[in-house]
Each structure stands twice: as C-alpha cells, then as structure tokens.
Scaffold this active site. Sequence first.
Site, PDB file in Angstrom:
ATOM      1  CE  LYS A 206      -3.575   2.217   2.759  1.00  0.00           C
ATOM      2  NZ  LYS A 206      -4.464   2.158   3.909  1.00  0.00           N
ATOM      3  CD  GLU A 212       9.216  -5.944   7.170  1.00  0.00           C
ATOM      4  OE1 GLU A 212       8.908  -4.854   6.624  1.00  0.00           O
ATOM      5  OE2 GLU A 212       9.005  -6.174   8.378  1.00  0.00           O
ATOM      6  N   GLY A 267      -4.822  -1.972   5.133  1.00  0.00           N
ATOM      7  CA  GLY A 267      -3.997  -3.093   4.664  1.00  0.00           C
ATOM      8  C   GLY A 267      -4.653  -4.444   4.915  1.00  0.00           C
ATOM      9  NE  ARG A 268      -6.389  -3.989  11.014  1.00  0.00           N
ATOM     10  CZ  ARG A 268      -5.765  -2.830  11.144  1.00  0.00           C
ATOM     11  NH1 ARG A 268      -4.609  -2.642  10.511  1.00  0.00           N
ATOM     12  NH2 ARG A 268      -6.243  -1.860  11.879  1.00  0.00           N
ATOM     13  CD  GLU A 353      -1.701  -4.600  11.436  1.00  0.00           C
ATOM     14  OE1 GLU A 353      -0.527  -4.998  11.533  1.00  0.00           O
ATOM     15  OE2 GLU A 353      -2.216  -4.325  10.335  1.00  0.00           O
ATOM     16  CG  HIS A 384      -4.229 -36.450  16.483  1.00  0.00           C
ATOM     17  ND1 HIS A 384      -4.345 -37.671  17.100  1.00  0.00           N
ATOM     18  CD2 HIS A 384      -5.251 -36.386  15.591  1.00  0.00           C
ATOM     19  CE1 HIS A 384      -5.370 -38.341  16.590  1.00  0.00           C
ATOM     20  NE2 HIS A 384      -5.930 -37.569  15.669  1.00  0.00           N
ATOM     21  CE  LYS A 504       5.795  -0.614   9.918  1.00  0.00           C
ATOM     22  NZ  LYS A 504       4.941   0.188   9.055  1.00  0.00           N
TER      23      LYS A 504
HETATM   24  O1  F6P Z   1       2.012  -4.422   9.868  1.00  0.00           O
HETATM   25  C1  F6P Z   1       1.836  -3.079   9.617  1.00  0.00           C
HETATM   26  C2  F6P Z   1       1.315  -2.843   8.230  1.00  0.00           C
HETATM   27  O2  F6P Z   1       1.187  -1.466   8.043  1.00  0.00           O
HETATM   28  C3  F6P Z   1      -0.003  -3.549   7.934  1.00  0.00           C
HETATM   29  O3  F6P Z   1      -1.110  -2.880   8.392  1.00  0.00           O
HETATM   30  C4  F6P Z   1       0.073  -3.690   6.473  1.00  0.00           C
HETATM   31  O4  F6P Z   1      -0.838  -4.641   6.021  1.00  0.00           O
HETATM   32  C5  F6P Z   1       1.515  -4.089   6.281  1.00  0.00           C
HETATM   33  O5  F6P Z   1       2.213  -3.329   7.252  1.00  0.00           O
HETATM   34  C6  F6P Z   1       2.089  -3.888   4.915  1.00  0.00           C
HETATM   35  O6  F6P Z   1       2.040  -2.556   4.521  1.00  0.00           O
HETATM   36  P1  F6P Z   1       2.235  -2.125   3.018  1.00  0.00           P
HETATM   37  O7  F6P Z   1       1.129  -2.745   2.223  1.00  0.00           O
HETATM   38  O8  F6P Z   1       2.173  -0.635   3.008  1.00  0.00           O
HETATM   39  O9  F6P Z   1       3.570  -2.638   2.545  1.00  0.00           O
END
Ligand code: F6P
Length: 541
Positions: A206, A212, A267-268, A353, A384, A504
């Site tokens: 987003k 990452e 995002g979620r 979240e 199990h 972060k």
């Molecule tokens: O974990 C934090 C967060 O901002 C989430 O809400 C989001 O889904 C994720 O990082 C990834 O963010 P982006 O889509 O901006 O890379």
Amino acid sequence: MTTLTQLPAWTALDAHTQTLKRLHLRELFAQDPQRGERLTVEAAGLYLDYSKNRVTDETLQLLLELARATGVEQRRDAMFAGERINVTEGRAVLHTALRAPRDATVLVDGQNVVPEVHEVLDRMATFADQIRSGGWRGHTGKPIRNIVNIGIGGSDLGPVMAYQALTFYSQRDLTLRFVSNVDGSEFVEAVRDLDPQETLFIVSSKTFTTQETMANAQSARAWLLAALHDDAAVARHFVAVSTNAQEVGKFGIDTANMFGFWDWVGGRYSMDSAIGLSLMIAVGPDHFRELLAGFHDMDQHFRTAPLEQNMPVLLALIGLLYNDFFDAQTVAVLPYDHYLSHFSAYLQQLDMESNGKHVTLDGQTVDYQTGPVIWGQPGTNGQHAFYQLIHQGTKLIPCDFIGFARSLNTLPPHHDLLMANVFAQTEALAFGKTAEEVEADGVKAEQVAHRVFEGNRPTNTILAEVLTPRILGALIALYEHKVFVQGAIWDINSFDQWGVELGKVLASRIVPELQAEQEPPLDHDSSTNALIRRYRQQKAS
Ligand code: F6P
C-alpha cells in the site's frame, strides 16, 4: 472509569454472568430441547449454530442491549456511508466499496468511488487473462508461468490465504509463490527452481515503503537482471500494486503497470482490492468476482439484518461475553478443511491488528479487555496436538469450528470421517463426560478423575455447503464485521495500527549499527547493546 463499564447493559451483564458461570450447557439443552435449532442463523450461504455457547435468552438480550447502547448500528452505518471513522488517520473505512456492484453508489467526499473500483478490477481482469492465456510475454518472448507476490501483512496474508483456499479453482500450470519475510532465505527458496524468463513479480505494498517488501523487491530485480542482463526486462517482469505511484515510479516500475487502490482501504482489509491480483491470476477473473459477490452478500446481511438475527453481530457479542466477562484470553479458529489451512493466520492480522488497542477513540485508557489472541489450525491436526488442553485444561478457550457439507474432492470415506470429528468435538466440548459416566464404562477408580470431561466448553459451528469463492468471500466478511462490532462496542479505533510503528523505527536505527565497519557508539540499554555487539562479533568470525 470509562463510559462503557458504566452502561446499565454492561453492569447488568456483569451481574448476570455470575449466575451464568454456574450454569452448564447440559442444563441449558435439557431445559430447551430445541435450543440447537433455535439458536442458529443463516446468511450468505453460511449457517451458524451458536447454541453450544454459555448463553441464555437473557444473556442474548443483555448483549443486544449493549450493542444498541454503544451505537453499533449507527457506527456500522457511518462506516458504510464513508464517514472518516478511522479518526487517528482521518480516513474513511470503505473496504465494503471494493465489492459493491457496478451500479452501486458509494460516496467519499461527495464522489462516487464505485466506477474507479470497477475500472481497476477491469484492468486487473485484462492483465490476469493475458497472463493466464500466455499472451503476456516476458522479456525474451517466453510466456509467464510463475507469479511471485512480494508483500507483507495485509499485502500478503489475504492473497496467501485465499490462494490456498481456492487452489481447487486455480490454473494448475501456473506456479504461485509468496515472499513476505525480510529473511533472505525465503526469497532464495521461493525462486530457486524458477526460470527468470517466465517469472513475474507483483510488488504489493500500500505504502511502497515497507522495509521487508522493498528489500525483497530489490533482490527480485537483482535476481532477474543477473539472468537477463537488461534493465528493460523490468517492465515485462514487474508490476506493482500500491496507492503510492511516486514510489512505484522511483523503484523503476512503469506506472502503466501499476494497479492502484485508495487510502480508505486498510492493509488488512485489502485482499479484495488490487492486492488480490496474484489470486485473480491464479483463479481467474470470474472466480475473483464470485469471491467479491460473497463478500457483498455478507455486507448486505450485516447492513440490513436486525441485530438479533445478524450473524457478525451475534458472533461478536458472544465472543465479547467470554472476553470481557469470562476472562477468556484467546479464541481458537478451527477450520475442518485442508484448503483453509491459512485462515487462522489471516484472521490473526485481521483481528489482532484491528482490536489490539488499549485506548478509546478519545484516548482514554480502557478498564476492560479488548481484542483476544486469535490462533488455530486445521481441525484434525489440532486434535492430536492442542485439543487436550481445550478439553481438560484450566483455560476457557472459545472455539469456532468451520466445516462443509461436501468436499471439493470426492474420496470416500474421508469427508464423513472429517465431519464426524467436527460434530463429535463440539459435542464433547459442550457436554463432556461425568464421573458417573466414566465409572459406568468400568474405568478403574484411580483413573476416573483423569478421564472426566467437565464439558461446558463453548463453541460456534459454521457450516456451508461447499467451499466456493463466493462462500469464502462471505466467510471473510463475516469475520471482518465481527471485528468491527467488537471494536465499536469497545470504542476503539479498529482501523489504525500504531502498535507496529515503534519496532519499525528502532529497527531502522539499528540497521546502520549492524552494518558499520567499525563498531559505532551504542547507546541502547545494556541488553540491546550487548546483543548488537555479540551479533557483530559472530557475524565477522
Ligand atoms: O504491519 C503493519 C502494516 O502497516 C499492515 O497494516 C500492512 O498490512 C503491512 O504493514 C504492509 O504494509 P504495506 O502494504 O504498506 O507494505
């Protein structure tokens, strides 16, 4: 004290729960033999049996009163109307617009966003069809056969979960991979057996700034260029899904190959936006649209059904009862379907979240419990592993069981065996086995106590006919709205995620400390300093 805990419905529930705790599900079913048919609700192809919960009619009345007193209906209507209910970020919350039909109107700042939503969906469909048919060629002219989605959190978990859930419907000559972790081993393993000439990367983010995802995207570009030796190859092998055209451009992806979405999609809550591009390529645009239709079915139900017959509302209220009045800390989500193996992991972000918050909308510290810990895995494997604790441990763990009347794969007798376990588990958890019943089986006296099942362990059972894209959409929306209702009652902001920020920021400060040639002055606490020093020494040795 917060307003919530002073509400008459809250204090009444508090008092009522003292009586409730003494009642056993055995008594509740004995008193009302039709309970198992009465305490059920159907919507959007899902059947919810909530009769095996520790609730009476009075409990449900009080919970519904609480929902009314906290303005759940008004808050729901405000969300659907595009009001800026994400107050800390000043944003509307309109994932429901992502699955609105083409002729619907959803206004954000006076502008109907539905045409834009469908424009992006149509572009995604054209692109997906090109990939699926082999019409989209890689830089050397070969068709794309491998899709690697690079993203994390909401830009990963939804597509991963839904791809797994809908594998049955996927085009089997396409290979889908998902890379999320910044651990380079994940990237290396994901591309190890792929031909760069046939590989497309979808960089899903987003913000397009997530550490990452950006690290993985850079490694993907390096991997591609190491094989194809031409920067022009990026245009044929990279597309982006983002709200940030500027950063996409800076990365070197042609913004013509970018699929956008909007700041009113959290995002979620984004898997039904362009973030679902990898899924759409895998299952095809028609199945993707069916998925959206399932989301919409549940949206309509949530929006219009009276609270007492509203599936997400009931699920939320019953969950809240255990969370706030029975001191339950967790909820186990237990799908009895191989294809739903990532469903609980997906729900972890959706729920935790969203509702892992400790202050109200106006910043007051809460004096009640908010979001539970969500966990689980497919049913019979869990039986199990951890079910022992659910049956006989000292913790109260409300569980959601999810099952289907028909399997997508006919392989007698598997499905009957599987579903017999669903029904048996919820029966055992509710009714248990008394000492008298154990003794009547002829069990040795010294073993009796060990073999008693107290029962009174609450469960919901969600049944559907068969796992289709439409049913999956309805199921996800059910949980989205459940989370919404709980957040509304707790008066928290379910749509921000400040809790992920501190880590972060600190990590970005530590990165140069790990990379510097000479050890820089370290001014963390003594533990963090020592860990960094040890890491530096061992990495150099
Ligand atoms: O974990 C934090 C967060 O901002 C989430 O809400 C989001 O889904 C994720 O990082 C990834 O963010 P982006 O889509 O901006 O890379």
